[in-house]
Scaffold this motif. Sequence first.
Motif, PDB file in Angstrom:
ATOM      1  N   PRO A 435      23.112 -54.955  75.723  1.00 60.41           N
ATOM      2  CA  PRO A 435      23.239 -56.393  75.480  1.00 60.41           C
ATOM      3  C   PRO A 435      24.300 -56.698  74.434  1.00 60.41           C
ATOM      4  CG  PRO A 435      20.931 -55.711  75.468  1.00 60.41           C
ATOM      5  CD  PRO A 435      21.754 -54.464  75.467  1.00 60.41           C
ATOM      6  N   GLU A 436      25.018 -57.782  74.647  1.00 62.97           N
ATOM      7  CA  GLU A 436      26.027 -58.248  73.699  1.00 62.97           C
ATOM      8  C   GLU A 436      25.674 -59.673  73.300  1.00 62.97           C
ATOM      9  OE1 GLU A 436      28.571 -56.780  72.306  1.00 62.97           O
ATOM     10  OE2 GLU A 436      28.497 -54.866  73.368  1.00 62.97           O
ATOM     11  N   GLY A 437      25.448 -59.873  71.987  1.00 60.61           N
ATOM     12  CA  GLY A 437      25.144 -61.219  71.507  1.00 60.61           C
ATOM     13  C   GLY A 437      23.879 -61.805  72.100  1.00 60.61           C
ATOM     14  N   GLY A 438      22.917 -60.933  72.434  1.00 58.61           N
ATOM     15  CA  GLY A 438      21.647 -61.415  72.944  1.00 58.61           C
ATOM     16  C   GLY A 438      21.628 -61.723  74.426  1.00 58.61           C
ATOM     17  N   ARG A 439      22.637 -61.279  75.187  1.00 59.35           N
ATOM     18  CA  ARG A 439      22.650 -61.513  76.632  1.00 59.35           C
ATOM     19  C   ARG A 439      23.287 -60.345  77.350  1.00 59.35           C
ATOM     20  NH1 ARG A 439      24.363 -66.022  78.842  1.00 59.35           N
ATOM     21  NH2 ARG A 439      23.908 -67.335  77.057  1.00 59.35           N
ATOM     22  N   TRP A 440      23.031 -60.265  78.662  1.00 61.61           N
ATOM     23  CA  TRP A 440      23.617 -59.210  79.470  1.00 61.61           C
ATOM     24  C   TRP A 440      23.702 -59.672  80.922  1.00 61.61           C
ATOM     25  CZ3 TRP A 440      18.943 -59.226  77.082  1.00 61.61           C
ATOM     26  CH2 TRP A 440      17.808 -59.225  77.888  1.00 61.61           C
ATOM     27  N   ASP A 441      24.554 -59.012  81.677  1.00 60.80           N
ATOM     28  CA  ASP A 441      24.741 -59.331  83.083  1.00 60.80           C
ATOM     29  C   ASP A 441      23.804 -58.448  83.906  1.00 60.80           C
ATOM     30  OD1 ASP A 441      25.687 -60.467  85.363  1.00 60.80           O
ATOM     31  OD2 ASP A 441      27.544 -59.309  85.443  1.00 60.80           O
ATOM     32  N   LEU A 442      23.106 -59.066  84.856  1.00 55.95           N
ATOM     33  CA  LEU A 442      22.139 -58.321  85.658  1.00 55.95           C
ATOM     34  C   LEU A 442      22.438 -58.562  87.135  1.00 55.95           C
ATOM     35  CD1 LEU A 442      19.662 -56.497  85.277  1.00 55.95           C
ATOM     36  CD2 LEU A 442      18.234 -58.521  85.526  1.00 55.95           C
ATOM     37  N   ARG A 443      23.220 -57.675  87.707  1.00 56.59           N
ATOM     38  CA  ARG A 443      23.651 -57.859  89.099  1.00 56.59           C
ATOM     39  C   ARG A 443      22.717 -57.197  90.095  1.00 56.59           C
ATOM     40  NH1 ARG A 443      30.237 -56.992  88.446  1.00 56.59           N
ATOM     41  NH2 ARG A 443      30.513 -58.629  86.887  1.00 56.59           N
ATOM     42  N   ARG A 444      21.923 -56.222  89.638  1.00 50.21           N
ATOM     43  CA  ARG A 444      20.969 -55.548  90.516  1.00 50.21           C
ATOM     44  C   ARG A 444      19.624 -55.449  89.803  1.00 50.21           C
ATOM     45  NH1 ARG A 444      22.169 -54.367  95.811  1.00 50.21           N
ATOM     46  NH2 ARG A 444      20.905 -52.480  95.694  1.00 50.21           N
ATOM     47  N   PHE A 445      18.555 -55.460  90.593  1.00 48.07           N
ATOM     48  CA  PHE A 445      17.216 -55.249  90.058  1.00 48.07           C
ATOM     49  C   PHE A 445      16.877 -53.761  90.151  1.00 48.07           C
ATOM     50  CE2 PHE A 445      16.256 -59.716  91.809  1.00 48.07           C
ATOM     51  CZ  PHE A 445      16.721 -60.302  90.638  1.00 48.07           C
ATOM     52  N   ILE A 446      16.148 -53.273  89.152  1.00 49.36           N
ATOM     53  CA  ILE A 446      15.805 -51.847  89.180  1.00 49.36           C
ATOM     54  C   ILE A 446      14.715 -51.556  90.194  1.00 49.36           C
ATOM     55  CG2 ILE A 446      14.089 -51.975  87.317  1.00 49.36           C
ATOM     56  CD1 ILE A 446      15.240 -49.236  86.369  1.00 49.36           C
ATOM     57  N   LYS A 447      13.846 -52.548  90.449  1.00 48.88           N
ATOM     58  CA  LYS A 447      12.814 -52.401  91.481  1.00 48.88           C
ATOM     59  C   LYS A 447      12.699 -53.730  92.211  1.00 48.88           C
ATOM     60  CE  LYS A 447       7.884 -51.718  92.280  1.00 48.88           C
ATOM     61  NZ  LYS A 447       6.538 -51.588  91.649  1.00 48.88           N
ATOM     62  N   CYS A 448      12.888 -53.695  93.518  1.00 47.23           N
ATOM     63  CA  CYS A 448      12.886 -54.926  94.311  1.00 47.23           C
ATOM     64  C   CYS A 448      11.671 -54.996  95.213  1.00 47.23           C
ATOM     65  CB  CYS A 448      14.147 -55.011  95.175  1.00 47.23           C
ATOM     66  SG  CYS A 448      15.665 -55.079  94.226  1.00 47.23           S
ATOM     67  N   THR A 449      11.257 -56.205  95.502  1.00 45.55           N
ATOM     68  CA  THR A 449      10.185 -56.434  96.466  1.00 45.55           C
ATOM     69  C   THR A 449      10.794 -56.910  97.775  1.00 45.55           C
ATOM     70  OG1 THR A 449       9.949 -58.676  95.635  1.00 45.55           O
ATOM     71  CG2 THR A 449       8.501 -57.014  94.696  1.00 45.55           C
ATOM     72  N   ARG A 450      10.001 -56.924  98.835  1.00 45.23           N
ATOM     73  CA  ARG A 450      10.436 -57.446 100.134  1.00 45.23           C
ATOM     74  C   ARG A 450       9.852 -58.846 100.288  1.00 45.23           C
ATOM     75  NH1 ARG A 450       8.300 -54.054 104.566  1.00 45.23           N
ATOM     76  NH2 ARG A 450      10.039 -54.819 105.827  1.00 45.23           N
ATOM     77  N   LEU A 451      10.689 -59.780 100.622  1.00 47.37           N
ATOM     78  CA  LEU A 451      10.252 -61.172 100.787  1.00 47.37           C
ATOM     79  C   LEU A 451      10.388 -61.554 102.260  1.00 47.37           C
ATOM     80  CD1 LEU A 451       9.284 -63.851  99.669  1.00 47.37           C
ATOM     81  CD2 LEU A 451      11.641 -64.401  99.029  1.00 47.37           C
ATOM     82  N   TYR A 452       9.241 -61.503 102.969  1.00 42.01           N
ATOM     83  CA  TYR A 452       9.258 -61.843 104.387  1.00 42.01           C
ATOM     84  C   TYR A 452       8.398 -63.075 104.682  1.00 42.01           C
ATOM     85  CZ  TYR A 452      11.884 -57.764 105.868  1.00 42.01           C
ATOM     86  OH  TYR A 452      12.886 -56.859 106.072  1.00 42.01           O
ATOM     87  N   ASN A 453       7.224 -63.119 104.108  1.00 38.35           N
ATOM     88  CA  ASN A 453       6.282 -64.190 104.443  1.00 38.35           C
ATOM     89  C   ASN A 453       6.418 -65.341 103.452  1.00 38.35           C
ATOM     90  OD1 ASN A 453       5.546 -61.893 105.844  1.00 38.35           O
ATOM     91  ND2 ASN A 453       3.426 -62.543 106.035  1.00 38.35           N
ATOM     92  N   TRP A 454       7.359 -66.231 103.728  1.00 40.36           N
ATOM     93  CA  TRP A 454       7.562 -67.340 102.802  1.00 40.36           C
ATOM     94  C   TRP A 454       8.037 -68.568 103.554  1.00 40.36           C
ATOM     95  CZ3 TRP A 454      12.618 -68.740 100.318  1.00 40.36           C
ATOM     96  CH2 TRP A 454      13.719 -68.159 100.951  1.00 40.36           C
ATOM     97  N   SER A 455       7.916 -69.721 102.899  1.00 43.37           N
ATOM     98  CA  SER A 455       8.338 -70.984 103.511  1.00 43.37           C
ATOM     99  C   SER A 455       8.801 -71.933 102.421  1.00 43.37           C
ATOM    100  CB  SER A 455       7.194 -71.619 104.309  1.00 43.37           C
ATOM    101  OG  SER A 455       6.131 -71.988 103.446  1.00 43.37           O
TER     102      SER A 455
END
Length: 878
Positions: A435-455
Amino acid sequence: MASGATTAAANIGMVVAKRPDKPGIEGKVVELKSNFIAVSPKFKYPSVHYYSFEVTDSRRKKAGKKDSQKVFEQMKLKKKFGVNAIPVFDGGQVYSVKQLDIGHKKETRNHAVKVPVDADGSGREKDLKVEIKYQGEIDLSPIGEYVKKGSTRTWDGTIQSNLTVLNAFANNKVRLSFLSVGRKAIFPPARDNRPIFLSGGIEMKQGFYQSVRPGWGTLTINVDICATTFYPAGPIIDIIPKIVKNKWDRNEKSRDELRRGLDRREIDCLNRFLRNVMIFVTHRDNRKPKHKVSYIDSQPADQARFKQDNRDVTIAQYFKETYRHTLQYGRLPCIVVVKPDRSKSFFPLEVCEICPGQRYEDKLSDDARREMVQKTAIKPWERFDRIETAIKDIFQHKRDENLRSIGMDVDPEFIKVKGRVIQAPKLNNGTDITPEGGRWDLRRFIKCTRLYNWSVMVFENRNSAPLEMVRNAIKQLCSSLSERGMEVYPNPPIEYGNPQGGYDKSLLLAAQRARITKDKPAQLIVCVIQRKVLGASGIHAIIKRICGTQLGVISQCIVANNMKGPNPHRWKQICGNISLKINGKLGGKNSVLADRELNFGTNKPYMVFGADVFHPGREEKGRPSVAAVCASVDKTVTRYVGRHSMNRKIKNEIIENLEGMAVELLNQFQRANNILPFQIVFYRDGVAEGQFQHVVQKEVEALKRAFDRVYGENGEKGQKPQLTFIVVQKRHHARFMPVQKVDSDRSGNCRPGTIVDTGVVVPQEFDFYLQSHASPLGTARPTHYHVLLNEANFPVDAIQTLTYKLCHLSARCNLTISHVTPVHYAHHIANQAKHFVSWDGASSGRSGSSGGRGGDTVPNTTKCEKMKSEIENEMFFV
């Protein structure tokens, strides 16, 4: 529970953690300026006499605080306390170093005092009576012992009493000289004498705050700027345009437009604003009597009629004939004042003025709150400049006769302290992130879920949120989720809700449509809503309640206006933020601390708790408080499970069902890890110093009982955990600024990770200030952490660095937050759960009854709904 456990629990409150002998050394040392000034170490801590001071009117009714203050001023002015007496008054008691001239110590003196009209000529003279009775002496030496280096004394009721007395001496002069709120905040007139208005006609005043505080070897005085809201004083005619202005209107109404009258919406708006406000009327020649507004009449003054001498006359006719006052705004309605005998008086708005000094204590609108934040956000150097000017020109401690009378000399220079800036931890999302100055760039998640059943359910009309716009916006959201590694069904069904048919029916339909794969339940409902209904009783709260407690589906609300506009890049940024929440809610992990960053001093399992209590505002007196507790259930301390419960006792700060919630969370940890934790760090939000002992006794005792139930009284299921109990305080007035510009960030604030644990804290207690976040707009407020129990014997550096690292793990953002993540989550759980209470008590505040008092209990009919089992162990609160 075994008798031995009972004895141990009873003794918990007697042992509060002491500051370890070895000081913290982690981090780069920096010199900081604090907004504290020092009381001379030569202060002798004398004994002080104190007296009760009870003021009553002719009907023996207890007078209000303002009248009591006026009585004290009159008596002091006329030397009623003695020729050489220098007493001070804090609104409840009178204090004096020398005994006052009221006769024998046990004698009670009664005085009749005539209180004059207010400085602006409003009100009337009052004949009041005051009873003064000697109560005894207060020895101030305990607080002198408390601040000494090497002291073993702990905070207790005596220390609190000493501070109350000292603050009375420090603040008496300025409270008599300026408009004051409470015992420590004053609001001198603005230099340009121009009021600051917020949306809805509310006036914001800026002032100063000072409080005597214990420090490192001496007393200190904490001086800060502050702001609060008032009803604007002055002619109501001048204020009406600001009150009734619609936020979509570009301009306020002119006086000519007011002559045409007000519509129904504007009258309702005016009615809500003015109800129970004190006004005075200006048509009585030399008199300006005061009245409390009951309501605004629906008819204009030139149409509203009443009987006079067997004839119907309008209010406008009456004022012209009786007072020779021709109304200029006859089309405006009248203020109605209902008297104790139920008779009514009608006053045209143009003859009414709002009395000065009345606080606006109702809940602010989202717009007004945002404006207030913007207007009070000032850079650190400007804040400290204003405070320095106030110390020299307003407080003038060297010239204060009250401080001289007690022998308190004050150094006007800011106390400088040594702070330490500890290094930010490394994060990991597959690769290391710094982190730099209390923030960071997050382009990928370390653990992802699958989102299928949504509306998607749209609670906005098709003209304001057309289907094509919503579809394109959702497409961008899907893209943001996919870019960060989630598998997403890209074409969720989109429906338009019908609030008239009930939100529950619309959301049930959304849940049914969300089952893209028929063998699994709905995962998520995305709700598109209007910004203007995001308030406490709006659709946002309704959605959270129905989805959480009835359907068992996680919800994510999106403001429709954010989807609009010519700048698609802005919506893309918003989608990035929403992606963080959705992944966290559905069981994913956005990022974690890198290997070896988490150090609990053991290789055995550990668990982190956060707890908070939501108390209703003044407008909801009698409504129960809601407590929330969350706890980590994985070794990366990123997955949390939350529980909430309702306190039965009104205004109770203690979490009444902590034992039961802790048992559930410990059992959930065991189910997730097949083992119970060996070490627990418990962060508790919202507790003042005066409540420390009570909270330690009640809540630590409840946690120990929970350990007995889960581990077995004799530890049959494993060794009982070591408990570290830390109070988190955010509402305080301590501020810090680097002395050298090179040590500050771009905004002039301390850098994230700045620790202060000397100078303005007491030597023996294990507490510290941590500024963990960046504040680009204003002056950063550090969080004050108090370690009250330290069974794991954490060294100073270990608990401070652990606390800082826990500020980097909120799934809601890729920023360090201002306090530890578990408390952040507990606050959100409580804020949602307050809407789960089915409360049948009468609403109160300015528009209702008096409501409940502290110590009362809520009716048995009051219930608090629980989260459905399908999602109670998910992070629905992110």
